[in-house]
Design a protein around this motif. Structure first.
Motif, short mmCIF file in Angstrom:
data_model
loop_
_atom_site.label_atom_id
_atom_site.label_comp_id
_atom_site.label_asym_id
_atom_site.label_seq_id
_atom_site.Cartn_x
_atom_site.Cartn_y
_atom_site.Cartn_z
N ALA A 130 40.11 70.13 56.63
CA ALA A 130 39.30 69.51 55.56
C ALA A 130 39.97 69.69 54.21
CB ALA A 130 37.90 70.10 55.56
N ALA A 182 37.52 64.44 55.98
CA ALA A 182 37.29 65.86 55.69
C ALA A 182 35.96 66.30 56.28
CB ALA A 182 37.33 66.11 54.19
N GLY A 183 34.95 65.44 56.19
CA GLY A 183 33.66 65.75 56.80
C GLY A 183 33.76 65.87 58.30
N GLY A 234 38.78 73.98 61.16
CA GLY A 234 38.14 72.92 60.38
C GLY A 234 38.33 73.02 58.89
N TRP A 235 38.24 74.21 58.37
CA TRP A 235 38.32 74.36 56.91
C TRP A 235 39.69 73.97 56.39
CZ3 TRP A 235 41.73 77.56 54.49
CH2 TRP A 235 42.37 78.52 55.28
N ALA A 294 36.46 66.70 59.86
CA ALA A 294 37.26 67.90 60.12
C ALA A 294 36.40 69.15 60.14
CB ALA A 294 38.35 68.04 59.06
N LEU A 295 35.35 69.16 59.36
CA LEU A 295 34.47 70.32 59.33
C LEU A 295 33.54 70.39 60.54
CD1 LEU A 295 33.47 70.31 55.57
CD2 LEU A 295 35.03 71.90 56.71
N HIS A 303 42.74 67.20 53.86
CA HIS A 303 42.22 65.86 53.56
C HIS A 303 41.76 65.77 52.10
CE1 HIS A 303 42.41 63.73 57.35
NE2 HIS A 303 41.88 64.78 57.99
#
Length: 134
Positions: free
Chosen positions: A93, A120-121, A89-90, A123-124, A96
């Protein structure tokens, strides 16, 4: 898909959408190879499609959509999201956000930059989300 959404999606693909959708697919493939990561792989493939064509769709919580809690929206979903955050995820993000910063430099790119920030949100914290028509 509405004509405006189609035009925006074409511009989106040229403004980082293809690049980031490829990142989501790579993350999904890596998760699928590990076998243990199959639940994350499915979510990543779904979000890869959303990342490729975001206009005309939106990501919402499965709990708010169905009105019921399930595996992905409860404690197991929280644990799954924490594992996802650490494993993939990081960096999704980050991709993005970097793309959003580059796009925000131009006036034309600002709407696309905002869409990258929203992604990005996601993705986290992707588990428990579902993609629905806007």
């Amino acid at each position: 898909m509405a004509p405006v959404s189609m035009i925006l999606n074409i511009f989106w693909i040229l403004c980082g959408g293809l690049w980031m959708a490829a990142g989501w697919v790579i993350a999904a493939i890596i998760m699928a190879i590990t076998i243990i990561g199959l639940p994350w792989a499915r979510a990543a493939f779904n979000i890869a499609v959303y990342t490729l064509l975001p206009f005309g769709q939106k990501a919402v919580s499965r709990e708010s959509l169905t009105g019921q809690s399930d595996l992905g929206t409860g404690v197991l979903g929280l644990i799954g999201n924490l594992i996802w955050l650490v494993l993939a995820g990081w960096w999704l993000a980050l991709g993005h956000i970097v793309t959003a910063v580059v796009l925000a430099v131009t006036i034309i790119g600002i709407p696309f930059a905002w869409a990258h920030v929203k992604l990005a949100g996601i993705a986290l914290w992707p588990i428990g989300k579902v993609i629905v028509p806007a």
